[in-house]
Design an enzyme around this catalytic site. Sequence first.
Site, PDB file in Angstrom:
ATOM      1  N   LYS A 243       0.842  -1.198   0.000  1.00  0.00           N
ATOM      2  CA  LYS A 243       0.000   0.000   0.000  1.00  0.00           C
ATOM      3  C   LYS A 243       0.878   1.250   0.000  1.00  0.00           C
ATOM      4  CE  LYS A 243      -3.840  -1.815   2.853  1.00  0.00           C
ATOM      5  NZ  LYS A 243      -4.990  -1.661   1.955  1.00  0.00           N
ATOM      6  N   ARG A 317     -10.288 -11.527   2.646  1.00  0.00           N
ATOM      7  CA  ARG A 317     -11.227 -12.564   2.197  1.00  0.00           C
ATOM      8  C   ARG A 317     -10.565 -13.942   2.201  1.00  0.00           C
ATOM      9  NH1 ARG A 317     -12.302  -9.428  -3.259  1.00  0.00           N
ATOM     10  NH2 ARG A 317     -11.569  -7.775  -1.883  1.00  0.00           N
TER      11      ARG A 317
HETATM   12  N1  BES Z   1      -8.007  -3.691   4.748  1.00  0.00           N
HETATM   13  C1  BES Z   1      -8.241  -3.381   3.395  1.00  0.00           C
HETATM   14  C2  BES Z   1      -9.571  -2.680   3.171  1.00  0.00           C
HETATM   15  C3  BES Z   1      -9.704  -1.279   3.666  1.00  0.00           C
HETATM   16  C4  BES Z   1      -8.912  -0.271   3.155  1.00  0.00           C
HETATM   17  C5  BES Z   1     -10.688  -0.987   4.572  1.00  0.00           C
HETATM   18  C6  BES Z   1      -9.080   1.010   3.589  1.00  0.00           C
HETATM   19  C7  BES Z   1     -10.857   0.277   5.001  1.00  0.00           C
HETATM   20  C8  BES Z   1     -10.048   1.281   4.517  1.00  0.00           C
HETATM   21  C9  BES Z   1      -8.270  -4.630   2.554  1.00  0.00           C
HETATM   22  O1  BES Z   1      -7.438  -5.638   2.962  1.00  0.00           O
HETATM   23  C10 BES Z   1      -7.848  -4.195   1.192  1.00  0.00           C
HETATM   24  O2  BES Z   1      -6.761  -3.717   1.067  1.00  0.00           O
HETATM   25  N2  BES Z   1      -8.731  -4.355   0.211  1.00  0.00           N
HETATM   26  C11 BES Z   1      -8.466  -3.957  -1.126  1.00  0.00           C
HETATM   27  C12 BES Z   1      -8.990  -5.031  -2.039  1.00  0.00           C
HETATM   28  C13 BES Z   1      -8.587  -4.878  -3.473  1.00  0.00           C
HETATM   29  C14 BES Z   1      -7.115  -5.045  -3.618  1.00  0.00           C
HETATM   30  C15 BES Z   1      -9.354  -5.888  -4.282  1.00  0.00           C
HETATM   31  C16 BES Z   1      -9.183  -2.645  -1.385  1.00  0.00           C
HETATM   32  O3  BES Z   1     -10.323  -2.485  -0.946  1.00  0.00           O
HETATM   33  O4  BES Z   1      -8.589  -1.783  -1.999  1.00  0.00           O
HETATM   34 MN    MN Z   2      -5.462  -5.467   2.243  1.00  0.00          MN
END
Ligand code: BES
Ligand code: MN
Length: 462
Positions: A243, A317
Amino acid sequence: MTEPEFAPADAESRPLWLVVQGDDGPIWPESVDSAFAKASGFTGKPGQICLLPGEDGVAGALFGIGKPASPADRPARERFTLARAAETLPEGAWRLAGVPDSYDLTHGALGWLFAQYRFDRYKKAEPPKARLVCPEGVDREAVLAMAAGEYLARDLINTPASDMGPGDLEAAARDLAARHGASVEVITGEALAEGFPMIHAVGRAAGQGRAPRLIDLRFPGEGPAVTLVGKGVCFDTGGLDIKPSASMLIMKKDMGGAANVLGLTNTLARLGRAGGLRVLVPAVENAVAGDSFRPGDVLTSRKGVTVEVNNTDAEGRLILADALAYAAEESPRLLVSMATLTGAARVALGPDLPPFFCDDEAVADALFRASRDHADPIWRMPFWEPYEAMIEPAIADLDNAPGGGFAGAITAALFLRRFTEGAGAYAHFDIYGWQPSAAPGRPKGGVGQGMRAILHALPTIA
Ligand code: BES
Ligand code: MN
Ligand code: ZN
């Protein structure tokens, strides 16, 4: 760790008059000097406070609660307005006075306690000044149990990953279990790699003492078979699909789902309602190292379904899938997951309104009603069948991160649903778990979402 508290019942207290706005201005309580209040500009609008002078200082206060709210708006109004009083009144014990019949004191009292949460693990915090005498007619134990659940969830989320790794989350679960007579089983190492390959794959790159694990709590006793599953990603770097720093900054909150199910469990246990409950928390750190799982890897899940990893940042997930499959094996009547799962959920509904997904109309209805009646907002989104095709990649059964950027919260929910076969009903909550800036009753930081909706819906749905 602070515990919610009311003022002692026999404390010397001052009255806090709740003042409704009528058609021709505030409806003044009889014993109150309205001339003074008028002259100081008090109109009774929601949240307005007017301190009343007495012989030696402040004798009491007026608190505006606005025009009578519709039944649907009332809980939120009551909860959030009274929270404001808790934050601003001068030191001492306060008792509510002149309470209109339509006012639900439980929400008010809860808002008051929610406002007095402090996170003081690393820095001394000003203790709450104004304490509420628990109003008559309010179920003191129930309100304290709900507030304690909320406090626990906030504490767990607010604690940074340096002190809230998978082992610390396990310790918190063990502590909760010990206090309430639940049994705990924790699966790690070889057994985890064998039985829960996706939990292991996501968590295996974490440093020493921070190994991935599956925490399994069971409460003895008869009761409806309910299993709660919470995402316990103690820190989410994104993995090799790392990230950017702004997105990583608050990723200590990525165990918000676990914090919420543990908070809810705390409340249920205090109220003697945890009989038969099971709680599963896959606890991991999504770290970057030589043995991180990679984009393009194909994982074989506990259920045997293969998953192509198209983004290592869609880790939640993966770990939930193995935990849900395990939960579904014993066919609970109700299976619930809570997770800070997608950024897409927050884009769709914002940080204060978590989406939930549920195919069972009666369960969905009960959840929505409870959320509205208890000022714990959630909003239903669909398990939209036609999008199933989006989670089916070329070389495996499932894709953890469909390209295209469409319907991210729905495709994540559809992914999870594939692992819940066998459960009676399934409800999934994609929560944010974080209050981005302070609001009445919700200081900036970790926050509970959906716990009370589930708490109050449970008697009707399980
Ligand atoms: N923990 C994050 C989701 C998240 C990000 C929740 C910011 C609240 C605030 C999760 O693990 C994630 O990074 N999800 C990705 C999925 C994508 C790569 C398909 C997302 O939502 O960007
Ligand atoms: Mn994530
Ligand atoms: Zn995550």
